[in-house]
Enzyme design. Sequence first.
Site, PDB file in Angstrom:
ATOM      1  N   ALA A 219     -12.682  -2.730   3.332  1.00  0.00           N
ATOM      2  CA  ALA A 219     -11.423  -3.261   2.793  1.00  0.00           C
ATOM      3  C   ALA A 219     -10.304  -2.905   3.754  1.00  0.00           C
ATOM      4  CB  ALA A 219     -11.131  -2.655   1.421  1.00  0.00           C
TER       5      ALA A 219
ATOM      6  N   TRP B 148      -7.709   6.555  -6.243  1.00  0.00           N
ATOM      7  CA  TRP B 148      -7.438   7.847  -5.598  1.00  0.00           C
ATOM      8  C   TRP B 148      -8.711   8.445  -4.958  1.00  0.00           C
ATOM      9  CZ3 TRP B 148      -3.356  11.373  -8.325  1.00  0.00           C
ATOM     10  CH2 TRP B 148      -2.262  10.593  -8.743  1.00  0.00           C
TER      11      TRP B 148
ATOM     12  N   TYR C 222      -1.090  -4.685  -0.925  1.00  0.00           N
ATOM     13  CA  TYR C 222      -2.482  -4.236  -1.025  1.00  0.00           C
ATOM     14  C   TYR C 222      -3.060  -4.608  -2.398  1.00  0.00           C
ATOM     15  CZ  TYR C 222      -6.328  -0.901  -1.803  1.00  0.00           C
ATOM     16  OH  TYR C 222      -7.529  -0.332  -2.133  1.00  0.00           O
TER      17      TYR C 222
HETATM   18  N1  LIG Z   1      -9.179   4.929  -0.763  1.00  0.00           N
HETATM   19  C1  LIG Z   1      -8.724   4.824  -1.994  1.00  0.00           C
HETATM   20  O1  LIG Z   1      -7.955   5.662  -2.479  1.00  0.00           O
HETATM   21  C2  LIG Z   1      -9.135   3.657  -2.860  1.00  0.00           C
HETATM   22  C3  LIG Z   1      -8.545   3.537  -4.127  1.00  0.00           C
HETATM   23  C4  LIG Z   1      -8.920   2.460  -4.925  1.00  0.00           C
HETATM   24  C5  LIG Z   1      -9.863   1.549  -4.474  1.00  0.00           C
HETATM   25  N2  LIG Z   1     -10.397   1.696  -3.234  1.00  0.00           N
HETATM   26  C6  LIG Z   1     -11.350   0.686  -2.798  1.00  0.00           C
HETATM   27  O2  LIG Z   1     -12.603   1.310  -2.567  1.00  0.00           O
HETATM   28  C7  LIG Z   1     -13.304   0.650  -1.506  1.00  0.00           C
HETATM   29  C8  LIG Z   1     -13.715   1.658  -0.451  1.00  0.00           C
HETATM   30  O3  LIG Z   1     -12.525   2.240   0.098  1.00  0.00           O
HETATM   31  P1  LIG Z   1     -12.536   3.502   1.059  1.00  0.00           P
HETATM   32  O4  LIG Z   1     -11.689   4.537   0.439  1.00  0.00           O
HETATM   33  O5  LIG Z   1     -13.933   3.841   1.446  1.00  0.00           O
HETATM   34  O6  LIG Z   1     -11.738   2.882   2.265  1.00  0.00           O
HETATM   35  P2  LIG Z   1     -11.789   3.262   3.813  1.00  0.00           P
HETATM   36  O7  LIG Z   1     -12.234   4.656   3.997  1.00  0.00           O
HETATM   37  O8  LIG Z   1     -10.495   2.813   4.372  1.00  0.00           O
HETATM   38  O9  LIG Z   1     -12.955   2.327   4.330  1.00  0.00           O
HETATM   39  C9  LIG Z   1     -12.782   0.940   4.477  1.00  0.00           C
HETATM   40  C10 LIG Z   1     -13.681   0.506   5.609  1.00  0.00           C
HETATM   41  O10 LIG Z   1     -13.464  -0.891   5.823  1.00  0.00           O
HETATM   42  C11 LIG Z   1     -13.442  -1.097   7.215  1.00  0.00           C
HETATM   43  N3  LIG Z   1     -12.737  -2.322   7.575  1.00  0.00           N
HETATM   44  C12 LIG Z   1     -11.405  -2.529   7.671  1.00  0.00           C
HETATM   45  N4  LIG Z   1     -11.162  -3.763   8.116  1.00  0.00           N
HETATM   46  C13 LIG Z   1     -12.361  -4.346   8.308  1.00  0.00           C
HETATM   47  C14 LIG Z   1     -12.782  -5.629   8.766  1.00  0.00           C
HETATM   48  N5  LIG Z   1     -11.906  -6.539   9.164  1.00  0.00           N
HETATM   49  N6  LIG Z   1     -14.099  -5.895   8.824  1.00  0.00           N
HETATM   50  C15 LIG Z   1     -15.010  -4.958   8.477  1.00  0.00           C
HETATM   51  N7  LIG Z   1     -14.690  -3.734   8.049  1.00  0.00           N
HETATM   52  C16 LIG Z   1     -13.380  -3.434   7.956  1.00  0.00           C
HETATM   53  C17 LIG Z   1     -12.719   0.101   7.761  1.00  0.00           C
HETATM   54  O11 LIG Z   1     -12.948   0.241   9.141  1.00  0.00           O
HETATM   55  P3  LIG Z   1     -11.805   0.958  10.052  1.00  0.00           P
HETATM   56  O12 LIG Z   1     -11.573   2.283   9.440  1.00  0.00           O
HETATM   57  O13 LIG Z   1     -12.413   0.978  11.397  1.00  0.00           O
HETATM   58  O14 LIG Z   1     -10.618   0.046   9.913  1.00  0.00           O
HETATM   59  C18 LIG Z   1     -13.355   1.216   6.944  1.00  0.00           C
HETATM   60  O15 LIG Z   1     -14.532   1.667   7.539  1.00  0.00           O
HETATM   61  C19 LIG Z   1     -12.344  -0.447  -1.005  1.00  0.00           C
HETATM   62  O16 LIG Z   1     -12.648  -1.651  -1.643  1.00  0.00           O
HETATM   63  C20 LIG Z   1     -10.981   0.043  -1.477  1.00  0.00           C
HETATM   64  O17 LIG Z   1     -10.065  -1.044  -1.646  1.00  0.00           O
HETATM   65  C21 LIG Z   1     -10.071   2.729  -2.421  1.00  0.00           C
END
Ligand SMILES: NC(=O)c1ccc[n+]([C@@H]2O[C@H](COP(=O)([O-])OP(=O)(O)OC[C@H]3O[C@@H](n4cnc5c(N)ncnc54)[C@H](OP(=O)(O)O)[C@@H]3O)[C@@H](O)[C@H]2O)c1
Length: 307
Positions: free
Chosen positions: A74, A164, A139
């Site tokens: 994402a 979170w 977002y």
């Molecule tokens: N983090 C939070 O607090 C949170 C809260 C609520 C929901 N979520 C949701 O939970 C899910 C997992 O989030 P997370 O926390 O694991 O996020 P994260 O650590 O930011 O991981 C997202 C991954 O997506 C990759 N990505 C970004 N742009 C991309 C593209 N164009 N093509 C392919 N990959 C791409 C990123 O790569 P790079 O790092 O190299 O850009 C990263 O490895 C997501 O759907 C997010 O919206 C997260």
Amino acid sequence: MTNATGPTERPRILLIGANGQVGWELRRTLAGLGEVIAASIEGGYGPIVDLIDQGLLAKLIQDSRPDAVVNAAAYTAVDKAETERAIAQRINADAVGELGALLAARGTPFIHYSTDFVFDGTSDRPYRETDTPNPLNVYGETKLGGETALLASGAPTLIFRTSWVYGSRGANFLLTMLRLFKEKDELRVVDDQIGSPTWSRMLAEVTALVLYRVLRGDLDLKAVGGLYHLTGTGEVSWYGFAKAILERSGLDCHLIPITSVDYPAPAKRPAYSVLDNAKFRETFGLWMPHWRESLEQCLELIPPSGT
Ligand SMILES: NC(=O)c1ccc[n+]([C@@H]2O[C@H](COP(=O)([O-])OP(=O)(O)OC[C@H]3O[C@@H](n4cnc5c(N)ncnc54)[C@H](OP(=O)(O)O)[C@@H]3O)[C@@H](O)[C@H]2O)c1
């Protein structure tokens, strides 16, 4: 492919975003279910996937011939999204809809994640799946767009809205706090935003438990597919979360509670974004632990020098 005792061949699971916080944990938790094709933007563990590239998605699905797809990729830079709407829209919404259409055509189960930031934070009780979203930032708008596109695609899907997210790896609040506790004597942390911290590992564990049942044919996504809230249990402010991290870290730092007004950021955040997990618990018979319990376990994995 499935009989009374489960799949007769090793299922192929395409994991997209294998190098993110949740994706990295999923690489491990999904490994017991079948062959994990770990796609990421860097391509270090398997195929390269850039969700911005429209042509790549059809080829990725065609080449990997998955029995299930989990998308942990994402655009998660909440503040940066305010000035990069087109990129966030492409990754969080359009690409998710395209994946949905590709998987609908094949009847392939698709697990995807969304966010508490689809809500505006004005509720006085934990948000349910039936509550009307009203995102305050780009977002949240683009993630909501992804949910809508995926649900409309007709793919057999589960969308887990979480919140979170933190863990022992990646860019997250826990690791930022541990670093700042070492660097600063005093730290101001927002105390008027309430939510539920969710350990990336628990989210990945529970995702695998659900996917196991889907792959065995025990869960019919035509009947139970759709939106679910899936977060750590309990609620706390960012300040309260920081305090709990500090207490267990053995580090020393003076924490000062502040309001969101004192900590201006480009993107507005909901003041209250606790999600009610009842639908998930009742449907799948699975519980997420209290955020404090998960925090303690996660901290045990982080070496004192690891931040
Ligand atoms: N983090 C939070 O607090 C949170 C809260 C609520 C929901 N979520 C949701 O939970 C899910 C997992 O989030 P997370 O926390 O694991 O996020 P994260 O650590 O930011 O991981 C997202 C991954 O997506 C990759 N990505 C970004 N742009 C991309 C593209 N164009 N093509 C392919 N990959 C791409 C990123 O790569 P790079 O790092 O190299 O850009 C990263 O490895 C997501 O759907 C997010 O919206 C997260």
